[in-house]
Design a protein around this motif. Structure first.
Motif, PDB file in Angstrom:
ATOM      1  N   THR A  81     -11.704  21.459 -42.695  1.00 29.69           N
ATOM      2  CA  THR A  81     -11.663  22.700 -43.476  1.00 29.69           C
ATOM      3  C   THR A  81     -11.843  23.923 -42.579  1.00 29.69           C
ATOM      4  OG1 THR A  81     -14.049  22.659 -43.853  1.00 29.69           O
ATOM      5  CG2 THR A  81     -12.662  21.459 -45.432  1.00 29.69           C
ATOM      6  N   ARG A  83     -14.263  25.731 -42.136  1.00 31.38           N
ATOM      7  CA  ARG A  83     -15.549  25.767 -41.419  1.00 31.38           C
ATOM      8  C   ARG A  83     -15.373  25.425 -39.953  1.00 31.38           C
ATOM      9  NH1 ARG A  83     -20.822  21.779 -42.450  1.00 31.38           N
ATOM     10  NH2 ARG A  83     -21.765  22.147 -40.400  1.00 31.38           N
ATOM     11  N   TYR A  84     -14.447  24.527 -39.653  1.00 30.11           N
ATOM     12  CA  TYR A  84     -14.307  24.001 -38.300  1.00 30.11           C
ATOM     13  C   TYR A  84     -13.217  24.688 -37.489  1.00 30.11           C
ATOM     14  CZ  TYR A  84     -17.178  20.272 -40.234  1.00 30.11           C
ATOM     15  OH  TYR A  84     -18.191  19.567 -40.820  1.00 30.11           O
ATOM     16  N   ASP A  97      -6.128  24.071 -43.859  1.00 32.27           N
ATOM     17  CA  ASP A  97      -6.828  22.792 -43.912  1.00 32.27           C
ATOM     18  C   ASP A  97      -5.851  21.665 -43.605  1.00 32.27           C
ATOM     19  OD1 ASP A  97      -8.958  24.282 -44.705  1.00 32.27           O
ATOM     20  OD2 ASP A  97      -9.131  23.416 -46.719  1.00 32.27           O
ATOM     21  N   GLU A 149     -20.013  23.207 -32.760  1.00 31.35           N
ATOM     22  CA  GLU A 149     -20.471  24.269 -33.648  1.00 31.35           C
ATOM     23  C   GLU A 149     -21.817  24.826 -33.199  1.00 31.35           C
ATOM     24  OE1 GLU A 149     -20.080  24.363 -38.321  1.00 31.35           O
ATOM     25  OE2 GLU A 149     -21.859  23.202 -37.761  1.00 31.35           O
TER      26      GLU A 149
END
Length: 305
Positions: A81, A83-84, A97, A149
């Motif tokens: 998603t 987020r990454y 995505d 991250e």
């Protein structure tokens, strides 16, 4: 027999000159796979070094262990998603995505150093699974602060950014002094290891002691598919097979892997370099990794054990 890096050592002098010409400080350990207490080449082999993406070998080991234990179906699919998507190669640089199998994400993680694929796998396995690899293999000088991250979050914080900050923009506005002071480039303040610990990990993967035999074979096969030819690979003739993983952060350029000669002998070699320059492109440093590795392995091949 140990091939040391004393002033009297021809191998030592050759490797030192390779790094000096590249204007870098080098750290190296090389050993033959499966030969306990055999010859080795050491250049700062027990000094702490910044792992950068070389840490992904640990994640790969935890991944193949989980697959072998039936804890993870490699054909099952998951979604990478927003987020990454932190930029870079593979799914980390995608605009949308993407759904992929776990085994394809593992391939991306190792073949092109896809940071998003790495973090999705890392979070699925859990920190404990990766740390267990370190403990089980006795990698006493290896520590992880987390995944990509976590590494980039530390950089953003050090540069005075917020969770919404764009990393490239922060780097563009940073001074050389700020970049050199980052925790991410200080070995004992980020994910770190030693060249000797890294060759210990490689030896375990190549002797089926890091995981079940089939799991280790899968890890070796994946590592053999790395696409970057400019470091270790550049130093060896075409008939030598190489399975390895690079790692790059400001000033740090690394690669660790196993080289297999046509006669079947295999050598684990880990080379870490810290350059005197912050330039993005440093072909001399990249080439020095392959040249130093080749000098070390050739020294091992000419020894009588």
């Amino acid at each position: 027999m140990t091939i040391t890096t004393t002033p009297a050592s021809e191998t030592s002098a050759q490797i030192a000159e390779i790094f000096a010409v590249a204007r870098a400080t080098g750290f190296l350990h090389a050993r033959e796979i499966g030969v306990a207490d055999g010859p080795e080449v050491t250049v700062g082999a027990d000094d702490p070094v910044v792992l950068a993406s070389v840490f992904k070998i640990l994640v790969l080991t935890a991944y193949v262990r989980a697959v072998a234990a039936g804890e993870l179906d490699p054909t099952a699919r998951t979604t990478v998603t927003a987020r990454y998507r932190i930029g870079g190669v593979g799914t980390a640089g995608f605009a949308d995505d993407v759904e992929a199998s776990w085994r394809d994400l593992a391939l991306n993680m190792m073949s092109m150093s896809d940071n998003a694929a790495t973090d999705v796998i890392y979070h699925r396995l859990g920190t404990e699974a990766v740390d267990r690899v370190i403990a089980d293999l006795g990698l006493a000088d290896t520590r992880l602060i987390g995944c990509c991250e976590d590494l980039f979050a530390s950089v953003i914080a050090d540069l005075g950014g917020t969770p919404d900050s764009h990393l490239d923009e922060l780097f563009t506005g940073a001074t050389a002094e700020q970049i050199l002071a980052l925790d991410a480039v200080q070995p004992l303040r980020t994910s770190h290891s030693t060249p000797r610990d890294v060759t210990t990990l490689l030896n375990a993967l190549w002797t089926d002691t890091a995981a079940a035999a089939e799991a280790c074979r899968q890890a070796r096969d994946i590592m053999a598919l790395q696409i970057w030819p400019h470091r270790l690979t550049a130093g060896f003739p075409g008939e030598v097979r190489i399975a390895a993983k690079t790692g790059t952060l400001p000033t740090w350029r690394n690669e660790a892997g196993v080289v297999t000669y046509p006669d079947g002998r295999r050598y684990a070699v880990a080379v870490f370099t810290r350059a005197a320059s912050l330039a993005d492109r440093q072909p001399l440093v990249d080439a020095s990794i392959g040249r130093a590795a080749f000098a070390a392995v050739e020294a091992l091949r000419t020894q009588t054990v």
